[in-house]
Design a protein around this motif. Sequence first.
Motif, mmCIF file in Angstrom:
data_model
loop_
_atom_site.group_PDB
_atom_site.id
_atom_site.type_symbol
_atom_site.label_atom_id
_atom_site.label_comp_id
_atom_site.label_asym_id
_atom_site.label_seq_id
_atom_site.Cartn_x
_atom_site.Cartn_y
_atom_site.Cartn_z
ATOM 1 N N ASP A 169 0.832 -1.198 0.000
ATOM 2 C CA ASP A 169 0.000 0.000 0.000
ATOM 3 C C ASP A 169 0.867 1.248 0.000
ATOM 4 O OD1 ASP A 169 -2.438 1.411 0.058
ATOM 5 O OD2 ASP A 169 -2.376 1.568 2.232
ATOM 6 N N GLU A 170 1.925 1.241 0.788
ATOM 7 C CA GLU A 170 2.865 2.368 0.816
ATOM 8 C C GLU A 170 3.522 2.570 -0.550
ATOM 9 O OE1 GLU A 170 4.724 5.593 2.000
ATOM 10 O OE2 GLU A 170 3.468 4.473 3.427
ATOM 11 N N MET A 171 3.732 1.475 -1.274
ATOM 12 C CA MET A 171 4.380 1.542 -2.575
ATOM 13 C C MET A 171 3.386 1.803 -3.704
ATOM 14 S SD MET A 171 7.519 1.019 -1.673
ATOM 15 C CE MET A 171 8.329 0.753 -3.231
ATOM 16 N N GLY A 172 2.111 1.971 -3.360
ATOM 17 C CA GLY A 172 1.096 2.244 -4.367
ATOM 18 C C GLY A 172 0.734 1.051 -5.220
ATOM 19 N N MET A 173 0.883 -0.159 -4.666
ATOM 20 C CA MET A 173 0.677 -1.375 -5.448
ATOM 21 C C MET A 173 -0.596 -2.123 -5.083
ATOM 22 S SD MET A 173 3.149 -1.669 -7.635
ATOM 23 C CE MET A 173 3.145 -3.405 -8.058
ATOM 24 N N LEU A 174 -1.383 -1.623 -4.151
ATOM 25 C CA LEU A 174 -2.633 -2.289 -3.809
ATOM 26 C C LEU A 174 -3.756 -1.756 -4.684
ATOM 27 C CD1 LEU A 174 -3.016 -2.874 0.037
ATOM 28 C CD2 LEU A 174 -2.431 -4.487 -1.770
ATOM 29 N N ALA A 175 -4.493 -2.651 -5.276
ATOM 30 C CA ALA A 175 -5.585 -2.270 -6.171
ATOM 31 C C ALA A 175 -6.905 -2.216 -5.417
ATOM 32 C CB ALA A 175 -5.680 -3.271 -7.325
ATOM 33 N N ASP A 176 -7.919 -1.661 -6.060
ATOM 34 C CA ASP A 176 -9.275 -1.641 -5.533
ATOM 35 C C ASP A 176 -9.805 -3.069 -5.549
ATOM 36 O OD1 ASP A 176 -11.997 -1.388 -5.042
ATOM 37 O OD2 ASP A 176 -12.248 0.345 -6.349
ATOM 38 N N TRP A 177 -10.135 -3.572 -4.359
ATOM 39 C CA TRP A 177 -10.598 -4.956 -4.249
ATOM 40 C C TRP A 177 -11.948 -5.186 -4.926
ATOM 41 C CZ3 TRP A 177 -6.837 -7.920 -2.599
ATOM 42 C CH2 TRP A 177 -5.913 -7.431 -1.672
ATOM 43 N N PHE A 178 -12.738 -4.151 -5.062
ATOM 44 C CA PHE A 178 -14.136 -4.321 -5.446
ATOM 45 C C PHE A 178 -14.443 -3.911 -6.884
ATOM 46 C CE2 PHE A 178 -14.052 -3.467 -0.830
ATOM 47 C CZ PHE A 178 -14.605 -4.651 -0.377
ATOM 48 N N THR A 179 -13.426 -3.461 -7.636
ATOM 49 C CA THR A 179 -13.686 -2.920 -8.972
ATOM 50 C C THR A 179 -12.733 -3.505 -10.002
ATOM 51 O OG1 THR A 179 -14.363 -0.830 -7.948
ATOM 52 C CG2 THR A 179 -13.934 -0.798 -10.308
ATOM 53 N N ASP A 180 -13.264 -3.925 -11.134
ATOM 54 C CA ASP A 180 -12.459 -4.384 -12.258
ATOM 55 C C ASP A 180 -11.649 -3.197 -12.781
ATOM 56 O OD1 ASP A 180 -11.718 -4.884 -15.078
ATOM 57 O OD2 ASP A 180 -12.909 -6.701 -14.869
ATOM 58 N N GLY A 181 -10.317 -3.365 -12.824
ATOM 59 C CA GLY A 181 -9.437 -2.257 -13.183
ATOM 60 C C GLY A 181 -9.530 -1.827 -14.629
ATOM 61 N N VAL A 182 -10.136 -2.618 -15.505
ATOM 62 C CA VAL A 182 -10.279 -2.279 -16.919
ATOM 63 C C VAL A 182 -11.677 -1.778 -17.234
ATOM 64 C CG1 VAL A 182 -10.300 -3.201 -19.280
ATOM 65 C CG2 VAL A 182 -8.445 -3.804 -17.706
ATOM 66 N N THR A 183 -12.688 -2.535 -16.822
ATOM 67 C CA THR A 183 -14.070 -2.184 -17.187
ATOM 68 C C THR A 183 -14.727 -1.238 -16.201
ATOM 69 O OG1 THR A 183 -15.052 -4.051 -15.971
ATOM 70 C CG2 THR A 183 -14.286 -4.459 -18.238
ATOM 71 N N GLY A 184 -14.214 -1.188 -14.966
ATOM 72 C CA GLY A 184 -14.851 -0.375 -13.933
ATOM 73 C C GLY A 184 -16.070 -1.026 -13.321
ATOM 74 N N GLU A 185 -16.368 -2.247 -13.729
ATOM 75 C CA GLU A 185 -17.529 -2.952 -13.184
ATOM 76 C C GLU A 185 -17.210 -3.517 -11.806
ATOM 77 O OE1 GLU A 185 -18.515 -5.945 -15.991
ATOM 78 O OE2 GLU A 185 -19.253 -4.528 -17.512
ATOM 79 N N PRO A 186 -18.244 -3.691 -10.957
ATOM 80 C CA PRO A 186 -18.004 -4.284 -9.641
ATOM 81 C C PRO A 186 -17.489 -5.715 -9.755
ATOM 82 C CG PRO A 186 -20.153 -3.232 -9.741
ATOM 83 C CD PRO A 186 -19.633 -3.273 -11.148
ATOM 84 N N VAL A 187 -16.609 -6.088 -8.863
ATOM 85 C CA VAL A 187 -16.136 -7.464 -8.790
ATOM 86 C C VAL A 187 -17.302 -8.370 -8.434
ATOM 87 C CG1 VAL A 187 -14.740 -9.046 -7.402
ATOM 88 C CG2 VAL A 187 -13.732 -6.933 -8.287
ATOM 89 N N ALA A 188 -17.438 -9.461 -9.162
ATOM 90 C CA ALA A 188 -18.533 -10.409 -8.930
ATOM 91 C C ALA A 188 -17.994 -11.637 -8.205
ATOM 92 C CB ALA A 188 -19.167 -10.815 -10.249
ATOM 93 N N PRO A 189 -18.652 -12.090 -7.143
ATOM 94 C CA PRO A 189 -18.124 -13.223 -6.369
ATOM 95 C C PRO A 189 -18.027 -14.521 -7.162
ATOM 96 C CG PRO A 189 -20.360 -12.678 -5.686
ATOM 97 C CD PRO A 189 -19.911 -11.575 -6.587
#
Length: 231
Positions: A141-161
Amino acid sequence: MQNNDWLDTYVLHRRPYRETSYIVDFFSLQSGRVSAVAKGVRNSKNDRKSVLQPFRLLRIQLSGRSELKNLRLADCVGPMLMLTGHALFCAMYLNELINRLLPVGVVSESVYRQYQQALSQLHQNTHIEQTLREFEFALLDEMGMLADWFTDGVTGEPVAPDKWYLYSPEQGFVRCLQANHKHRISGAALMLLGNGQWSGLSLGAAKRINRLALNYLLGDKPLKSRELFRQ
């Protein structure tokens, strides 16, 4: 130039320097990672040699204008944690991660506090896998390497279980369309991690994610401490 400010620190690593001294890498609350020459301490009769051990909270004073400081004073604040076996290897791994990845002089109270907590948990020999993953998360997280757990980084859609995802250092979590991809992560695991919930599923996913992220940062030079786990 002398600095009379005290730093709360841990020793990450030390190596011989000239005939009687050490270069010591410290991780401090106030100044981040800093290195200093400890002069004359390789003499076995010098008390400061026994002070400059890893996994013990120290208060130190440094002097000097260059990036490599001089160690003026070093006092023990607490007892050295007696770690053995797997717990010792894990603590050495944490020290090497900090020394390799955290830039000199970057102050991070969150990583420092997580490191303290990790040492305490390793000393108690409890929840070791979770301890390692939580520290890795704090550092990433300090290195800026943690992504949004709940969002697809390409489409912006919510992560689906019920979907599968891959971790990309540049894009975050993206849909995996290849069946049985060896690095795929379930959306359910990502949602558990995003909510801070630990289970066998989320621990396994966290290890896979963190290994990919750390390897990206470390490059071609592997961690020496990882070799200890293979012995």
